[in-house]
Scaffold this motif. Structure first.
Motif, PDB file in Angstrom:
ATOM      1  N   VAL A  64       0.873  -1.174   0.000  1.00  0.00           N
ATOM      2  CA  VAL A  64       0.000   0.000   0.000  1.00  0.00           C
ATOM      3  C   VAL A  64       0.909   1.222   0.000  1.00  0.00           C
ATOM      4  CG1 VAL A  64      -1.804   1.273   1.208  1.00  0.00           C
ATOM      5  CG2 VAL A  64      -1.791  -1.241   1.281  1.00  0.00           C
ATOM      6  N   THR A 129      -3.260   2.966   6.699  1.00  0.00           N
ATOM      7  CA  THR A 129      -3.522   1.876   7.640  1.00  0.00           C
ATOM      8  C   THR A 129      -4.934   1.330   7.445  1.00  0.00           C
ATOM      9  OG1 THR A 129      -1.950   2.764   9.241  1.00  0.00           O
ATOM     10  CG2 THR A 129      -3.609   1.261  10.094  1.00  0.00           C
ATOM     11  N   ALA A 132      -4.821  -0.903   4.452  1.00  0.00           N
ATOM     12  CA  ALA A 132      -4.103  -2.137   4.790  1.00  0.00           C
ATOM     13  C   ALA A 132      -4.992  -3.056   5.628  1.00  0.00           C
ATOM     14  CB  ALA A 132      -2.815  -1.810   5.538  1.00  0.00           C
ATOM     15  N   ALA A 144       0.697  -6.483   5.243  1.00  0.00           N
ATOM     16  CA  ALA A 144       0.576  -5.344   4.341  1.00  0.00           C
ATOM     17  C   ALA A 144       1.750  -4.402   4.585  1.00  0.00           C
ATOM     18  CB  ALA A 144      -0.742  -4.604   4.561  1.00  0.00           C
ATOM     19  N   LEU A 146       2.979  -0.975   4.236  1.00  0.00           N
ATOM     20  CA  LEU A 146       2.474   0.386   4.071  1.00  0.00           C
ATOM     21  C   LEU A 146       3.671   1.307   3.871  1.00  0.00           C
ATOM     22  CD1 LEU A 146       0.331   2.624   4.281  1.00  0.00           C
ATOM     23  CD2 LEU A 146       0.522   2.429   6.773  1.00  0.00           C
TER      24      LEU A 146
END
Length: 170
Positions: A64, A129, A132, A144, A146
């Motif tokens: 992400v 967040t 994710a 995930a 980020l």
């Protein structure tokens, strides 16, 4: 993973950290510090969690990437070249979207989760967040990665943060 507990931070990294210079270049990307900065902070974070590439088999890791401004240097180069009637090099078509460097990271690390790029409408880390968490809760990924990045408007590389989120033990 319960919605109340949220994902755990499994690893975190920043660029720059003490002793860092410019991030190393990334093959296939030109002119801009954006792709090297994204790749360097992602590598640092994933290495802190998993050691050497690739991630362990069976670990689905999403990427992400969150940036309000994206790759400023490449966008400005393309704008100036077009305004001057010049010809844009083919690499700029490839790297003009942030998901190209996110895909590069996924390929290099063997990540097989979704790749998502966001321009935040609120606080960047909170927006990233939340995205994710959706990927984790929906079962699209086990982890995930980020990545939060903003380049400085003066052309300096800027800074980035990478946070690996998931259920595991930090």
């Amino acid at each position: 993973m319960s919605a109340a507990s949220g994902p755990r931070v499994l690893a975190e990294a920043r660029w720059p950290e003490p002793g860092d210079g410019a991030p190393p270049p990334v093959p296939g990307f030109v002119h801009s510090a954006f792709p090297p900065l994204v790749a360097a902070v992602a590598d640092r974070c994933l290495t802190r969690r998993h050691g050497a590439r690739p991630v362990p088999a069976g670990t689905r890791t999403a990427v992400v990437l969150v940036s309000a401004s994206g790759d400023r240097a490449s966008a400005e180069h393309v704008r100036a070249t077009v305004a001057a009637g010049g010809r844009i090099g083919p690499l700029f078509f490839f790297q003009s979207v942030p998901n190209s460097v996110a895909g590069h990271i996924a390929a290099r690390w063997g990540l097989d989760g979704p790749v998502v790029c966001l321009s935040p409408t609120g606080e960047p880390r909170a927006d990233g967040t939340a995205e994710a968490e959706l990927l984790l809760y929906d079962g699209d990924a086990d982890e995930a990665l980020l990545i939060l990045i903003e380049q400085a408007p003066d052309g300096t590389p800027g800074e980035a943060t990478a946070v690996l989120l998931g259920e595991g033990t930090p």
